[in-house]
Design a protein around this motif. Sequence first.
Motif, PDB file in Angstrom:
ATOM      1  N   GLY A  12       0.812  -1.213   0.000  1.00  0.00           N
ATOM      2  CA  GLY A  12       0.000   0.000   0.000  1.00  0.00           C
ATOM      3  C   GLY A  12       0.846   1.264   0.000  1.00  0.00           C
ATOM      4  O   GLY A  12       0.600   2.197  -0.779  1.00  0.00           O
ATOM      5  N   ALA A  13       1.847   1.306   0.860  1.00  0.00           N
ATOM      6  CA  ALA A  13       2.655   2.523   0.986  1.00  0.00           C
ATOM      7  C   ALA A  13       3.455   2.778  -0.286  1.00  0.00           C
ATOM      8  O   ALA A  13       3.441   3.895  -0.832  1.00  0.00           O
ATOM      9  N   ILE A  43      -5.551  -9.591   1.028  1.00  0.00           N
ATOM     10  CA  ILE A  43      -6.096 -10.478   2.070  1.00  0.00           C
ATOM     11  C   ILE A  43      -6.681  -9.695   3.243  1.00  0.00           C
ATOM     12  O   ILE A  43      -7.213 -10.276   4.176  1.00  0.00           O
ATOM     13  N   CYS A  49     -10.832  -5.364   2.560  1.00  0.00           N
ATOM     14  CA  CYS A  49      -9.909  -4.274   2.892  1.00  0.00           C
ATOM     15  C   CYS A  49     -10.546  -3.169   3.741  1.00  0.00           C
ATOM     16  O   CYS A  49     -11.305  -2.345   3.250  1.00  0.00           O
ATOM     17  N   ASN A  50     -10.197  -3.178   4.996  1.00  0.00           N
ATOM     18  CA  ASN A  50     -10.611  -2.089   5.901  1.00  0.00           C
ATOM     19  C   ASN A  50      -9.593  -0.970   5.659  1.00  0.00           C
ATOM     20  O   ASN A  50      -8.580  -0.881   6.305  1.00  0.00           O
ATOM     21  N   ILE A 130      15.880  -7.784  -4.464  1.00  0.00           N
ATOM     22  CA  ILE A 130      16.699  -6.635  -4.052  1.00  0.00           C
ATOM     23  C   ILE A 130      17.829  -7.211  -3.217  1.00  0.00           C
ATOM     24  O   ILE A 130      17.584  -7.745  -2.142  1.00  0.00           O
ATOM     25  N   THR A 154       9.179  -1.548   2.339  1.00  0.00           N
ATOM     26  CA  THR A 154       9.089  -3.018   2.328  1.00  0.00           C
ATOM     27  C   THR A 154       8.392  -3.584   3.564  1.00  0.00           C
ATOM     28  O   THR A 154       8.466  -4.791   3.818  1.00  0.00           O
ATOM     29  N   GLY A 155       7.721  -2.750   4.329  1.00  0.00           N
ATOM     30  CA  GLY A 155       6.899  -3.240   5.442  1.00  0.00           C
ATOM     31  C   GLY A 155       7.718  -3.890   6.540  1.00  0.00           C
ATOM     32  O   GLY A 155       8.919  -3.635   6.684  1.00  0.00           O
ATOM     33  N   GLY A 163       5.775 -13.500   1.995  1.00  0.00           N
ATOM     34  CA  GLY A 163       6.918 -12.794   1.414  1.00  0.00           C
ATOM     35  C   GLY A 163       7.367 -11.597   2.235  1.00  0.00           C
ATOM     36  O   GLY A 163       8.222 -10.829   1.789  1.00  0.00           O
ATOM     37  N   ILE A 167      13.837  -6.711   5.576  1.00  0.00           N
ATOM     38  CA  ILE A 167      14.880  -6.047   4.786  1.00  0.00           C
ATOM     39  C   ILE A 167      14.941  -4.535   5.071  1.00  0.00           C
ATOM     40  O   ILE A 167      15.999  -3.922   4.986  1.00  0.00           O
ATOM     41  N   ALA A 327       0.831 -12.413  13.297  1.00  0.00           N
ATOM     42  CA  ALA A 327       0.710 -10.987  13.662  1.00  0.00           C
ATOM     43  C   ALA A 327       0.239 -10.166  12.476  1.00  0.00           C
ATOM     44  O   ALA A 327       0.804 -10.258  11.388  1.00  0.00           O
ATOM     45  N   ASN A 369      -3.729   1.126  10.201  1.00  0.00           N
ATOM     46  CA  ASN A 369      -2.411   0.839   9.612  1.00  0.00           C
ATOM     47  C   ASN A 369      -2.372   1.188   8.131  1.00  0.00           C
ATOM     48  O   ASN A 369      -1.363   1.695   7.639  1.00  0.00           O
ATOM     49  N   PHE A 370      -3.481   0.933   7.423  1.00  0.00           N
ATOM     50  CA  PHE A 370      -3.498   1.375   6.026  1.00  0.00           C
ATOM     51  C   PHE A 370      -3.457   2.898   5.949  1.00  0.00           C
ATOM     52  O   PHE A 370      -2.780   3.454   5.105  1.00  0.00           O
TER      53      PHE A 370
END
Length: 384
Positions: A12-13, A43, A49-50, A130, A154-155, A163, A167, A327, A369-370
């Motif tokens: 998303g980011a 997912i 998607c909230n 990467i 990269t979350g 995935g 990183i 989590a 979080n989104f």
Amino acid sequence: MTWDAIILGAGGAGLLAAATAGQAGARVLLLDHADKAGKKILISGGGRCNFTNTGCEASCFLSENPHFAKSALSRYTQWDFLALIESYGIAWHEKTLGQLFCDGSARQVVAMLLEECAKGKVDVRLSTQISEIAHHDGLFHVAGERGRNLVIATGGPSIPKMGATGIAYDIARQFGVPVVTPRPALVPLTLGETDRYFKDISGVAVPAIASVEGAQFEEAALFTHRGLSGPSILQISSYWSPGQPIWLNLLPDAHAVLKEAKAQMPKAHMKAALAEHVPKRLAEALHNLLGITKELANVPDAALEAAANRLTHLQFHPTGTEGYAKAEVTAGGIDTGALSSKTMEVKAVPGLFAIGEAIDVTGWLGGYNFQWAWSSAVAAGTEI
Ligand code: FDA
């Protein structure tokens, strides 16, 4: 060619940062090792998607610096993202507690973000590894490409089987940026022998007030075969530290309930009185825990008072969490002290940015979080 920005991570980011920068005229390359963009969006929220929360504000986020999120959240708000959703004709609804979901599918959100990237002529390259990142002559070199700016999107390592990796922290450390110790958050808690009375009631869900030192949430709690889950538990898990107890109030009006039960059903036992208010299996577990075996008429008022106190402050001793495998997010991450709260740029490394879940800003459950992903993305994307 030299890109104006290389963005690592098409979640998303990364997608919204790329679209924002691209539409402002920057030449943007978006890289991801996954074979699909926005996998976590797909997912999320049970596939719907909230995507934000109407009550979004900085106090709904955890961070070593609780003020950090304010600037980005106030400059790209939940209403801005909602306007984008509506501009694509995506139907939505509020489920509960300000949580906004797509009526249809989370796929619409990913399609929208990819369309926004296309409008900004972003080069989206998936299935791209990467490995090394080099930085010289004022340029960042990665995957055989070079760019003036590099955005870490990269979350965190939550749900590695999708995935997710850490990183972001490796890259941060490479550039001397500190990392607040990451930990699983919005995660089920596990229970041990101390809480054995609740071991056999897996699947029972009840409204509850869950608390831990410093936080309290009123939502459903769910007993699982390994411990506790459900929204109220996930919420307090973000605030929980190993060794701390948590409390559940399963019957806020326990005092009145037990007093009335003694008057109305004096021949009954505790189990029957509780079963009028909570699921039967839970009533039985609570009955065993309280250890009051007499008919209610024979239970002294003081003992009933003590039982009511216990029911409203039921202490549990979690042995741990279900870990990154379960989590929903990762708390901690790239230290916000190293970043500009306005642009998400690393103060000591011009041209290096970090956004989204990779950094030490973690929202509550419910679309927060989104919203952080969107707000931090626009902050960086506007600056590039
Ligand atoms: P995100 O993790 O989405 O994206 C990171 C990208 O980087 C991924 O595409 C990944 O493939 C890529 N990447 C990682 N490591 C890499 C590497 N080594 N090399 C190359 N690429 C790499 N939040 C919310 O607000 N509402 C909700 O409904 C939900 N629901 C939900 C359900 C579930 C099951 C989960 C696990 C999480 C949620 N969340 C949520 C949380 C939300 O999904 C999360 O906070 C955001 O996706 C974070 O967005 P980012 O873009 O920062 O990271």
